[in-house]
Enzyme design. Structure first.
Site, mmCIF file in Angstrom:
data_model
loop_
_atom_site.group_PDB
_atom_site.id
_atom_site.type_symbol
_atom_site.label_atom_id
_atom_site.label_comp_id
_atom_site.label_asym_id
_atom_site.label_seq_id
_atom_site.Cartn_x
_atom_site.Cartn_y
_atom_site.Cartn_z
ATOM 1 C CE1 TYR A 228 34.349 14.628 -105.213
ATOM 2 C CE2 TYR A 228 34.271 16.040 -107.148
ATOM 3 C CZ TYR A 228 34.921 15.089 -106.380
ATOM 4 O OH TYR A 228 36.139 14.604 -106.797
ATOM 5 C CE LYS B 26 37.329 16.457 -103.921
ATOM 6 N NZ LYS B 26 38.504 15.888 -103.254
HETATM 7 P P1 NAP Z 1 38.401 6.241 -105.110
HETATM 8 O O1 NAP Z 1 39.014 5.343 -106.109
HETATM 9 O O2 NAP Z 1 36.948 6.168 -104.806
HETATM 10 O O3 NAP Z 1 39.245 6.083 -103.722
HETATM 11 C C1 NAP Z 1 38.886 6.859 -102.619
HETATM 12 C C2 NAP Z 1 39.871 6.608 -101.506
HETATM 13 O O4 NAP Z 1 39.474 7.393 -100.369
HETATM 14 C C3 NAP Z 1 39.875 5.156 -101.039
HETATM 15 O O5 NAP Z 1 41.177 4.829 -100.605
HETATM 16 C C4 NAP Z 1 38.922 5.195 -99.843
HETATM 17 O O6 NAP Z 1 39.103 4.135 -98.909
HETATM 18 C C5 NAP Z 1 39.312 6.532 -99.233
HETATM 19 N N1 NAP Z 1 38.292 7.057 -98.338
HETATM 20 C C6 NAP Z 1 36.980 7.302 -98.585
HETATM 21 N N2 NAP Z 1 36.375 7.754 -97.488
HETATM 22 C C7 NAP Z 1 37.321 7.819 -96.514
HETATM 23 C C8 NAP Z 1 37.316 8.193 -95.146
HETATM 24 N N3 NAP Z 1 36.197 8.610 -94.538
HETATM 25 N N4 NAP Z 1 38.479 8.120 -94.446
HETATM 26 C C9 NAP Z 1 39.614 7.676 -95.038
HETATM 27 N N5 NAP Z 1 39.687 7.308 -96.335
HETATM 28 C C10 NAP Z 1 38.550 7.365 -97.051
HETATM 29 O O7 NAP Z 1 38.659 7.783 -105.478
HETATM 30 P P2 NAP Z 1 39.683 8.470 -106.504
HETATM 31 O O8 NAP Z 1 38.996 8.622 -107.783
HETATM 32 O O9 NAP Z 1 41.006 7.808 -106.415
HETATM 33 O O10 NAP Z 1 39.752 9.913 -105.846
HETATM 34 C C11 NAP Z 1 40.779 10.326 -104.978
HETATM 35 C C12 NAP Z 1 40.638 11.810 -104.715
HETATM 36 O O11 NAP Z 1 40.708 12.506 -105.966
HETATM 37 C C13 NAP Z 1 39.303 12.213 -104.105
HETATM 38 O O12 NAP Z 1 39.487 13.263 -103.203
HETATM 39 C C14 NAP Z 1 38.493 12.668 -105.308
HETATM 40 O O13 NAP Z 1 37.498 13.559 -104.935
HETATM 41 C C15 NAP Z 1 39.567 13.324 -106.128
HETATM 42 N N6 NAP Z 1 39.259 13.435 -107.539
HETATM 43 C C16 NAP Z 1 38.987 12.338 -108.292
HETATM 44 C C17 NAP Z 1 38.683 12.491 -109.643
HETATM 45 C C18 NAP Z 1 38.377 11.337 -110.519
HETATM 46 O O14 NAP Z 1 37.949 11.588 -111.681
HETATM 47 N N7 NAP Z 1 38.541 10.099 -110.102
HETATM 48 C C19 NAP Z 1 38.666 13.777 -110.202
HETATM 49 C C20 NAP Z 1 38.959 14.871 -109.409
HETATM 50 C C21 NAP Z 1 39.267 14.698 -108.075
HETATM 51 P P3 NAP Z 1 38.380 2.686 -99.145
HETATM 52 O O15 NAP Z 1 39.129 2.048 -100.281
HETATM 53 O O16 NAP Z 1 38.554 1.970 -97.858
HETATM 54 O O17 NAP Z 1 36.955 2.988 -99.496
#
Ligand code: NAP
Length: 248
Positions: free
Chosen positions: A156, A160
């Site tokens: 990961y 990133k």
């Molecule tokens: P999340 O709640 O797990 O949602 C992930 C989203 O990505 C969902 O809409 C999912 O679709 C979609 N997705 C996953 N695989 C995919 C694919 N192969 N093609 C198209 N869409 C796909 O994640 P989040 O926490 O909101 O994170 C969003 C972004 O922020 C990510 O890039 C994550 O790495 C980054 N981020 C998150 C955090 C955190 O603490 N949460 C921190 C830093 C960065 P489905 O709903 O259909 O599964």
């Protein structure tokens, strides 16, 4: 409002979490939102409903960002329907955590394919339209882990960190076409991705965050909307950290 003034915003992974908050933050009469998701149809329909309730217009499509072919079909449909791509937010991402020595090749590949190749696939195709338009905004969602590392997240963190290098290279390539490319690096944000953390782990994390709380999806969405706004017209190739001061 004339059709020319309606901008098209594309968000990957808009069915849940940060992606949904980004869609809602853009929702309004002057914006057509198109988002994709992996499999969560009900969640995607809920995002569409919430966009409409906010006075906007948005549609989701099931698309695997790791598939060049599916991404091409997604953008073709968007162009057929709206004729433009003004903003691309590369947000879709997954985590497959584990210590390096036990990490399976599959877990490395899946994370790289979705988190990094997905950004390449979407940016490449959107950039072609933005170049023709002579304007565009691209915002890539990285992570604090991409700058700081984190044990158990070698795949990961690499994906990133890769997004940050990609952002800077593409920002330099596209600047002459009036296209800005920036990254937002969230810290720990309350979404499904972090839901499995125990209360004890959350407490320990919060103790490391100067602002004293875990972030919300809206905290990230605000930075994304800013980078896509006229106020950010002279900002490109940058990483905006949204982490409560966890990394400075
Ligand atoms: P999340 O709640 O797990 O949602 C992930 C989203 O990505 C969902 O809409 C999912 O679709 C979609 N997705 C996953 N695989 C995919 C694919 N192969 N093609 C198209 N869409 C796909 O994640 P989040 O926490 O909101 O994170 C969003 C972004 O922020 C990510 O890039 C994550 O790495 C980054 N981020 C998150 C955090 C955190 O603490 N949460 C921190 C830093 C960065 P489905 O709903 O259909 O599964």
């Amino acid at each position: 409002m004339s059709e020319q003034n309606i901008r098209t915003v594309v968000v990957t992974g808009g069915s849940r979490g940060i992606g949904r908050a980004v869609c809602l933050a853009f929702a309004g009469a002057d914006t057509q939102i198109r988002f994709n998701y992996s499999s969560a149809l009900a969640a995607a329909e809920e995002t569409e409903k919430q966009i409409a309730a906010a006075g906007g217009s948005g549609k989701g499509m099931q698309v695997n960002v790791a598939s060049e072919e599916e991404v091409a079909g997604f953008f073709k449909k968007i162009l057929d329907e709206t004729g433009r791509i003004d903003v691309l937010v590369n947000n879709a991402g997954i985590a497959r955590d584990g210590l390096l020595v036990r990490m399976k090749e599959k877990d490395w590949d899946e994370v790289m394919d979705i988190n990094l190749k997905g950004v390449f696939n979407c940016t490449k195709i959107a950039a072609k339209t933005m170049i023709k338009q002579h304007c565009g905004r691209i915002v890539n969602i990285s992570s604090v882990v991409g700058v700081n590392g984190n044990p158990g997240q070698a795949n990961y963190a690499a994906s990133k960190a890769g997004i940050i290098g990609f952002t800077k290279a593409v920002a330099a390539e596209l600047a002459s076409r009036n296209i800005t490319v920036n990254a937002v690096a969230p810290g720990y944000i309350e979404t499904d991705m972090t839901a499995s953390l125990s209360d004890k782990a959350k407490e320990a994390l919060t103790a490391r965050i100067p602002l004293g709380r875990i972030g919300k999806s809206d905290d990230v969405a605000g930075a994304v909307v800013f980078l896509a706004s006229q106020a950010a017209a002279y900002i490109t190739g940058q990483v905006i950290h949204v982490n409560g001061g966890m990394y400075m």
